[in-house]
Scaffold this active site. Structure first.
Site, PDB file in Angstrom:
ATOM      1  N   GLU A  62       6.161   1.896  -3.530  1.00  0.00           N
ATOM      2  CA  GLU A  62       5.778   0.743  -4.332  1.00  0.00           C
ATOM      3  C   GLU A  62       7.095   0.130  -4.810  1.00  0.00           C
ATOM      4  O   GLU A  62       7.906   0.842  -5.386  1.00  0.00           O
ATOM      5  CB  GLU A  62       4.975   1.264  -5.525  1.00  0.00           C
ATOM      6  CG  GLU A  62       3.990   0.296  -6.089  1.00  0.00           C
ATOM      7  CD  GLU A  62       3.244   0.941  -7.252  1.00  0.00           C
ATOM      8  OE1 GLU A  62       2.984   0.238  -8.223  1.00  0.00           O
ATOM      9  OE2 GLU A  62       2.928   2.150  -7.176  1.00  0.00           O
ATOM     10  N   ARG A 297       5.499  17.919  -4.271  1.00  0.00           N
ATOM     11  CA  ARG A 297       6.551  16.963  -4.580  1.00  0.00           C
ATOM     12  C   ARG A 297       7.798  17.728  -4.989  1.00  0.00           C
ATOM     13  O   ARG A 297       7.737  18.898  -5.369  1.00  0.00           O
ATOM     14  CB  ARG A 297       6.124  15.998  -5.680  1.00  0.00           C
ATOM     15  CG  ARG A 297       5.863  16.630  -7.030  1.00  0.00           C
ATOM     16  CD  ARG A 297       5.260  15.624  -7.998  1.00  0.00           C
ATOM     17  NE  ARG A 297       6.221  14.617  -8.415  1.00  0.00           N
ATOM     18  CZ  ARG A 297       6.094  13.313  -8.183  1.00  0.00           C
ATOM     19  NH1 ARG A 297       5.063  12.846  -7.535  1.00  0.00           N
ATOM     20  NH2 ARG A 297       7.005  12.482  -8.609  1.00  0.00           N
ATOM     21  N   LYS A 307      10.024   7.405 -11.498  1.00  0.00           N
ATOM     22  CA  LYS A 307      10.610   6.067 -11.636  1.00  0.00           C
ATOM     23  C   LYS A 307      10.484   5.558 -13.063  1.00  0.00           C
ATOM     24  O   LYS A 307      11.382   4.923 -13.589  1.00  0.00           O
ATOM     25  CB  LYS A 307       9.904   5.103 -10.685  1.00  0.00           C
ATOM     26  CG  LYS A 307      10.535   5.041  -9.315  1.00  0.00           C
ATOM     27  CD  LYS A 307       9.874   3.974  -8.468  1.00  0.00           C
ATOM     28  CE  LYS A 307       8.799   4.546  -7.592  1.00  0.00           C
ATOM     29  NZ  LYS A 307       8.011   3.628  -6.830  1.00  0.00           N
TER      30      LYS A 307
END
Ligand code: ATP
Ligand code: MG
Length: 595
Positions: A62, A297, A307
């Site tokens: 994104e 992850r 982020k």
């Protein structure tokens, strides 16, 4: 840009994702599929040729921030697997949220992927896509679901929807709008699309099962109303697809075979399959459709990999920017001195697993050292300088004399030649290399002790002077004649200490930024404190150092091993060759944090 097909496959350790791919290749799961040359629906691909890519993967960021080391893992995984199995990896901007387009982020993401050594060109096509290009298809898919009785427009309030969804222990309750007719649903959905309803007044939901033990299957939302302009589609839409609806469709249109994502999406997989099964039955998408597989992850100790949190560090000015060398962003790591090879090595070594865990930061540093050790030129630097005067220099060598010395650029690569520097009456040495009274095991400079000035002469320390505050001001030593390294008499005098130094006559003054870990705790933000309060107050120390003349010619981004200090890089942004030398410490020679 390198094309994906140029790369040689490399033998690697197996893992569960490789096993899935190999199974599909053996069984020919996707062997019959056609590729229309670009993303598209079933008809588009059927009109194409057999897919030249054996598998298709994708990296779908994104564009709402800079990528971090966790994304690097995902990039290496997706592009790496495609490379290894004669596949193709797409770079897809997941821009289905009508948030302000940040062209800065888009460019930075493309840059990061390329810097890591990957590209999106394959078989003569650029596989760079943006999800918002698929809005028309997504709308069509939504209408199809309504017509087939698999979706309805729900006009409960958000509050009612939440309550009626139930929870882990409590089944959900059907919405009163669930039994609307297909025609009414279609009409209301078109009303949504045509802007007749305000934000939050209705959503399109899948009609699955309000009592499913998997809450994600309790009629998940597919489309919501949002009167907002989109950077790509402008004001064409005032309804936007939900991520869980959009993502499987994006994969399907792009002919993705293996859709790898992180574990938090595991509970979404049944919906991923439900949706694509329905669309495949309806003949809208290519078959067999993509499958989702989850891996853990990356969590790296002493940093944060989110982020949102990284943005908070930038906005709160806790760091100088996204590319601050302490940041675990790809631009930060790059500026710190990490190489693409070291990050790929790191990704390879950590592999993939199905259980969340924390990887120790030292694993990243070890990969860096393993990459740089055979490559980085060696150099001497004095980071906390104090002057040493050779008291008998004038008498033995003549006033003003400078004696040339040399050392290999790399100890294991004689073909790389030598670096040269001058030994003279005055040398810079490390302040900590002198003690009036040596502690046990100290073999460096103290009165009466002989040491070798590395690549130079043996000297005998005679004393030191201090300033009014008692701080060491100067060390004095006598040269032991005929002991220069590389001359026949060099080994006649045995010494235990080997001292690094830089000549006062030819040393270059440099700014050295000694970076340390950004956080002082291994798992920032996981306890009762806010992660910002756990920032290491000593993560940056700036010193004025003296470095050997070869470093005066360093170009920005060039990496070195400063003998006994560790790995350093000429700062990409601030270093100016011959004018303003600025070096960043990447990491020490060994793990000093664990001491
Ligand atoms: P963040 O939470 O930091 O914003 P994200 O998952 O929202 O990360 P995206 O831009 O949506 O960021 O992610 C792009 C891809 O990178 C996704 O496929 C995601 O699974 C992967 N990814 C993100 N963070 C990690 C991580 N820590 N480890 C491995 N893969 C990751
Ligand atoms: Mg995200």
């Amino acid at each position: 840009m390198a094309s994906q097909n140029d790369k040689e496959p490399v033998a690697r350790q197996s893992n569960f994702l490789r096993q899935v791919i190999e199974r599909d290749l053996d069984q020919g799961t996707y062997a019959q599929r056609q590729w229309g040359g670009s993303p598209g629906d079933a008809a588009h691909h059927k009109a194409g040729a057999p897919d030249p890519a054996k598998i298709r993967t994708r990296f779908p960021p994104e564009p709402n921030g800079y990528l971090h080391v966790g994304h690097a893992k995902s990039i290496c995984l997706n592009f790496g697997l495609a490379q290894d199995y004669q596949g193709t990896c797409h770079l897809r901007f997941d821009d289905t949220n009508p948030e302000k387009e940040e062209i800065e982020y888009v460019d930075a993401i493309k840059d990061a992927v390329q810097w890591l050594g990957y590209g999106w060109d394959a078989n003569g096509t650029s596989h760079l896509y943006q999800a918002s290009d698929y809005f028309d298809f997504m709308y069509r898919a939504a209408e199809y679901l309504i017509e087939a009785g698999f979706a309805y427009v729900d006009e409960q309030t958000p509050e009612e929807m939440r309550t009626n969804r139930g929870d882990f222990g409590k089944p959900g309750v059907d919405s009163p709008f669930r039994s609307r007719s297909i025609d009414e649903n279609l009409q209301r959905f078109r009303d949504m699309r045509d802007g007749k309803l305000e934000d939050g007044k209705a959503v399109l939901r899948a009609k699955i099962d309000m009592t499913s033990p998997n809450i994600n299957l309790r009629d998940p939302a597919l489309y919501r109303i949002k009167h907002a302009e989109h950077h790509n589609t402008g004001n064409k839409w005032c309804i936007y697809p939900m991520y869980t609806f959009a993502h499987p469709i994006e994969d399907a249109l792009e002919n993705i075979t293996h859709s790898f994502c992180t574990l938090e999406f595991e509970d979404q997989r049944p919906f991923y399959d439900w949706l694509l099964d329905r669309l495949a039955e309806g003949g809208l998408i290519n078959s067999p459709h993509p499958r989702q597989y989850e891996f853990a992850r990356l969590n790296l100790t002493y940093v944060v990999t989110s982020k949102r949190k990284l943005k908070q560090l930038v906005d709160g000015k806790h760091v100088t920017g996204w590319d601050d060398p302490r940041m675990p962003t790809i631009v930060g790591l790059r500026r710190r001195g990490y190489t693409p090879e070291s990050l790929r090595l790191f990704a390879d070594r950590i592999g993939v697993s199905k259980a969340d865990s924390w990887i120790d930061y030292s694993t990243l540093e070890i990969a860096l050292r393993d990459d740089l050790d055979p490559k980085a030129a060696r150099a001497m630097a004095v980071l906390d300088p104090v002057k040493m005067v050779v008291t008998n220099w004038d008498e033995l060598m003549g006033a003003g004399h400078l004696e040339p010395c040399s050392a290999p650029v790399h100890p294991h690569a004689p073909e790389r030649g030598k670096r040269e520097f001058m030994f003279g009456k005055e040398l810079w040495i490390e302040r900590t290399d002198y003690e009036d009274t040596p502690p046990k095991g100290f073999f460096r400079l103290f009165p009466g002790n002989k040491v070798r000035m590395k690549y130079g002469y043996v000297v005998e320390c005679v004393g030191a002077s201090r300033d009014a505050s008692g701080r060491l001001a100067e060390v004095q030593a006598k040269l032991v004649p005929d002991t220069r390294s590389g001359t026949p008499g060099a080994d006649a005098v045995k010494v235990k200490g080997n001292i690094t130094w830089v000549g006062v006559a030819d040393g270059v003054k440099a700014e050295v930024r000694l970076y340390d870990r950004l956080f002082s705790v291994p798992q920032p933000g996981t306890g009762d404190k806010d992660f910002v309060e756990e920032i290491n107050p000593e993560s940056l120390q700036v010193v004025t150092a003296y470095v050997e003349p070869s470093l005066g010619r360093a170009h920005a981004d060039e990496k070195f091993q400063f003998e006994r200090h560790g790995y350093f890089v000429a700062d990409r942004k601030d270093h100016v060759t011959g004018q303003r030398p600025v070096f960043n410490r990447v990491t020490g020679l060994k793990d000093s944090w664990a001491k």
